[in-house]
Design an enzyme around this catalytic site. Sequence first.
Site, PDB file in Angstrom:
ATOM      1  N   GLU A  27     -46.970  28.729 -14.644  1.00  0.00           N
ATOM      2  CA  GLU A  27     -47.580  28.692 -15.981  1.00  0.00           C
ATOM      3  C   GLU A  27     -48.116  30.071 -16.338  1.00  0.00           C
ATOM      4  OE1 GLU A  27     -50.494  25.578 -16.070  1.00  0.00           O
ATOM      5  OE2 GLU A  27     -49.028  24.003 -15.670  1.00  0.00           O
ATOM      6  N   GLY A  83     -53.569  18.668 -21.676  1.00  0.00           N
ATOM      7  CA  GLY A  83     -54.059  17.303 -21.587  1.00  0.00           C
ATOM      8  C   GLY A  83     -55.571  17.202 -21.634  1.00  0.00           C
ATOM      9  N   ARG A  86     -50.588  18.359 -11.700  1.00  0.00           N
ATOM     10  CA  ARG A  86     -50.233  19.724 -11.343  1.00  0.00           C
ATOM     11  C   ARG A  86     -48.718  19.847 -11.198  1.00  0.00           C
ATOM     12  NH1 ARG A  86     -54.420  20.717 -13.063  1.00  0.00           N
ATOM     13  NH2 ARG A  86     -56.153  21.914 -12.165  1.00  0.00           N
ATOM     14  N   HIS A 143     -49.931  22.317 -20.816  1.00  0.00           N
ATOM     15  CA  HIS A 143     -51.103  22.026 -19.980  1.00  0.00           C
ATOM     16  C   HIS A 143     -52.366  21.891 -20.836  1.00  0.00           C
ATOM     17  CE1 HIS A 143     -52.446  22.435 -15.524  1.00  0.00           C
ATOM     18  NE2 HIS A 143     -53.149  21.503 -16.160  1.00  0.00           N
TER      19      HIS A 143
END
Length: 315
Positions: free
Chosen positions: A265, A286, A236, A284
Amino acid sequence: MNKTATGKAAIVVTAGDLAPEAIALLQDFNLVFAGKTPAEEEIVALCREHNPVAIIVRYSKVGAAAMDAAPALRVISKHGSGTDTIDKAAAAQRGIQVVAAVGVNAAAVAEHALALLLACAKSVVGLDARMRAGHWDKSTHKSLELDGKTIGLVGLGAIGRRMAAMAHGMNMRVIGFDPYARDLPEYIASVPLDAIWREADVVSLHCPLTDENRGMVNAATLAQCKPGVVLVNTARGGLVDEDALLQAVRSGQVRAAGLDSFAVEPMTAGHPFQQEPRILLSPHVGGVTSAAYVNMGVAAARNALDVLARAAAPA
């Protein structure tokens, strides 16, 4: 159970889609999709309009206002493992369960963390750009060899342990901090958090964001690290003080950083990270693979159904 005009109870999905396998599991419900990038106030409006029994959270925050707008709400199910975008205290006060799809995207996130680490250590992005510009840096470039180096993992859940196994396979020394971890494999040495900063050549974050660890990577902790440390964050963004990291990269205290999550974000144009070549960025993603997309959707659907089934069962 609250019924909509379709005769089915509603479930709000804070996204524009779900895996078909998840949709099939939820066929007895009226699925209301909030769109690709819903704002929090849009979630509140959908809750007020449809009074859902469940919310499946992919994007946006879900706070007390959304909960109060849906008196029938029984469960908030996260499409993934991180629940920091859900007001869990407000949910508990209202008797709403918060559940997460823990571990289902572990392989995807750990692989992405390793990709970012290797890209940082081997200057993959920079060398590619230099080659395309006509340069041949064989005589001047030196990359970082990871063999024998120490990787410090903050968080030893499903993702952290997978990262540990891959690092161990590369002959790295693996140390980790996680006060809740039990039964660790022999190749992970459990250490206090301050040992991570002092001893690691690479620091990789794999923990949830809490009030206690917000900004844990900051000017003070980065100053404790070895000069030239590499930072990887696929957890995070709030774990990292972004201004402090930028200064540490510019000074050389941090050799490179590979980041998949950010304080705000989506990242907006003009963010200073975008101008720093030794900070590698991904949006973001992943946990976003074809397999993880299905696994997270199915797990989120099943978790919601489990809670709803218990709520409907006679006392």
